[in-house]
Design a protein around this motif. Sequence first.
Motif, short mmCIF file in Angstrom:
data_model
loop_
_atom_site.label_atom_id
_atom_site.label_comp_id
_atom_site.label_asym_id
_atom_site.label_seq_id
_atom_site.Cartn_x
_atom_site.Cartn_y
_atom_site.Cartn_z
N ALA A 380 0.83 -1.21 0.00
CA ALA A 380 0.00 0.00 0.00
C ALA A 380 0.86 1.25 0.00
O ALA A 380 0.59 2.22 -0.73
CB ALA A 380 -0.94 -0.01 1.21
N ARG A 381 1.92 1.26 0.83
CA ARG A 381 2.81 2.43 0.86
C ARG A 381 3.53 2.60 -0.47
O ARG A 381 3.66 3.71 -1.00
CB ARG A 381 3.81 2.29 2.00
CG ARG A 381 3.19 2.48 3.39
CD ARG A 381 4.27 2.63 4.45
NE ARG A 381 5.06 1.41 4.58
CZ ARG A 381 4.77 0.43 5.44
NH1 ARG A 381 3.71 0.52 6.21
NH2 ARG A 381 5.54 -0.64 5.51
N LEU A 382 4.02 1.49 -1.04
CA LEU A 382 4.74 1.54 -2.31
C LEU A 382 3.83 2.00 -3.44
O LEU A 382 4.25 2.79 -4.31
CB LEU A 382 5.33 0.16 -2.63
CG LEU A 382 6.08 0.05 -3.96
CD1 LEU A 382 7.29 0.97 -3.96
CD2 LEU A 382 6.51 -1.40 -4.20
N TYR A 383 2.60 1.52 -3.44
CA TYR A 383 1.65 1.86 -4.51
C TYR A 383 1.46 3.37 -4.59
O TYR A 383 1.46 3.96 -5.67
CB TYR A 383 0.31 1.17 -4.25
CG TYR A 383 -0.65 1.20 -5.41
CD1 TYR A 383 -0.68 0.16 -6.32
CD2 TYR A 383 -1.51 2.27 -5.60
CE1 TYR A 383 -1.57 0.17 -7.40
CE2 TYR A 383 -2.39 2.30 -6.67
CZ TYR A 383 -2.42 1.24 -7.56
OH TYR A 383 -3.28 1.27 -8.62
N GLY A 384 1.29 4.01 -3.42
CA GLY A 384 1.12 5.45 -3.42
C GLY A 384 2.40 6.19 -3.72
O GLY A 384 2.42 7.13 -4.52
N ALA A 385 3.51 5.78 -3.08
CA ALA A 385 4.78 6.49 -3.25
C ALA A 385 5.28 6.41 -4.68
O ALA A 385 5.87 7.37 -5.19
CB ALA A 385 5.82 5.92 -2.29
N ALA A 386 5.04 5.30 -5.36
CA ALA A 386 5.52 5.11 -6.73
C ALA A 386 4.51 5.57 -7.77
O ALA A 386 4.73 5.37 -8.97
CB ALA A 386 5.88 3.64 -6.95
N SER A 387 3.39 6.16 -7.33
CA SER A 387 2.35 6.63 -8.25
C SER A 387 1.92 5.53 -9.22
O SER A 387 1.79 5.76 -10.43
CB SER A 387 2.84 7.86 -9.02
OG SER A 387 3.15 8.92 -8.14
N ALA A 389 -0.91 4.18 -9.60
CA ALA A 389 -2.22 4.40 -10.21
C ALA A 389 -2.10 5.07 -11.56
O ALA A 389 -2.96 4.87 -12.44
CB ALA A 389 -3.09 5.25 -9.28
N GLU A 390 -1.06 5.87 -11.74
CA GLU A 390 -0.87 6.53 -13.03
C GLU A 390 -0.22 5.62 -14.07
O GLU A 390 -0.19 5.94 -15.26
CB GLU A 390 0.02 7.78 -12.86
CG GLU A 390 -0.68 8.96 -12.20
CD GLU A 390 -0.71 8.89 -10.68
OE1 GLU A 390 -1.10 9.89 -10.05
OE2 GLU A 390 -0.35 7.84 -10.12
N LYS A 391 0.29 4.46 -13.63
CA LYS A 391 1.05 3.59 -14.53
C LYS A 391 0.30 2.31 -14.92
O LYS A 391 0.57 1.73 -15.96
CB LYS A 391 2.38 3.21 -13.87
CG LYS A 391 3.25 4.43 -13.56
CD LYS A 391 4.45 4.06 -12.69
CE LYS A 391 5.24 5.30 -12.32
NZ LYS A 391 6.36 5.01 -11.39
#
Length: 476
Positions: A380-387, A389-391
């Motif tokens: 969950a932390r990685l998903y947000g930090a690495a953006s 959702a845009e990829k």
Amino acid sequence: MAIKQLAGLDASFLFLETAEMPMHVGALHVLELPAGFKGSFLEALRKHMRTRMPHLPALRRRLAAVGLNVVNPAWVDAEPDLEQHIVPVALPAGSGMVALEEAVARLHPQLLPRERPLWKFHVFEGLAPSPDDGATRVALYTQLHHAAVDGQAAVALAAVILDLTPVPRDMPARPPRKRHEPGTLSLLRGALLHQAKQYMNAARALPGAIGTLGASAGDAAGALLGLLRGKSASASPLKLAPRTRLNRSITAGRSFATVSLPLAELHRLRKVHGASLNDAVLFLCGTALRRLFLDWHELPKKPLVAAVPVSTRAAGDTASNNQATMSTVTLGTHIADPQKRLAHVLAASAAMKSSLGTLKDLMPLDFPSLGLPWLMEGAARLYGAASMAEKLPALANVAISNVPGPQVVLYLAGARMITNYPTSIAVHGMTLNITVQTYGDSLEFGLMACSDSLPETATLAAYLREALEEWRGMAA
């Protein structure tokens, strides 16, 4: 209350929670105090909740970590301090709905402390009196963690807290419960037994799941083949969503707006067109979103896709846990003609319903959790930090949830409840949540969004009213 390890689906809402993505649900209620009311409604509510608390086990438990947090935590007994759980919020004198919506948007990102029972009530004072009779008004914003309740479980809690008359009903007495504070070994032993049971259940369910997956894969392959051959698949649930500004990583800011629509008229209109109330909600939301995207000059050529939670709860089940799966439905936002847009929604909704049996079979409510807390929290932390959702491809653009609610007027600590606007969860990659609940003679909409991607929730609420006007014209 015995030690109870959280089921896999419930615990997922804990592991996925971040500072940017709080995982609580609730509602905003406007309340009218009875004539001649004296004193503080805040204190009246605390007193009322003390009388109901013996009948609300979901509000009298807290989390206890198990085995260095390598498996799901457990629920253990905890008596809430109502001074901490029911708190005042002062608004400027004469405040109305706009001020309330802004206050909820500010409060919603605040995480519930994990060391306490996972709920909080905010009492707003300073509201303008009723425009009809000058009655004194207050408001209540409730927060309940999704790990503890889903929409229908929250409705069951409300049935205990609320009354049908201004005079609160007497609740049957319950003997004081003996507090049980489990030790570390007791928690660990219970967790290991629960894990063993889950692995056995998974092994027993595997043959049936493989068969269901095979059938689902065949259906999906057929739908995909139709798409590749250029056949229309507007009614197929196999759809990727177009990428929009709603499919971004979420930040901590929120925008919130509300709208009430007349339930009797919605029932009249839906019957004219052979639609269900849920179909009506999807059509109205799609129509409003189409208008908003036209304002932005960003209307996709492909239809927007809604993620739709579907309850798997058996009739009469009031357990305080999550019992739901998820499906998707296209909203026909690419279609200008409202009659054709409605026909698209009806066909897409029918296709979604036809796939629900398979979805329910494939979505377990509980599953082995060894190592999952670390894995899911890190992801969950990685998903947000690495953006991410845009990829990654977008599976849906917006969450739309329709929760059945009471169609009678209710009272809280003697105050009449005027509104019941749901507040729900916006997530990475789907930054708008529209949750709807019936109350009295209205259908109540709560629009919760990330303020960076959609600050215009008030505009979207206005477009929902206009969508109803458009539907009236279609039925004329």
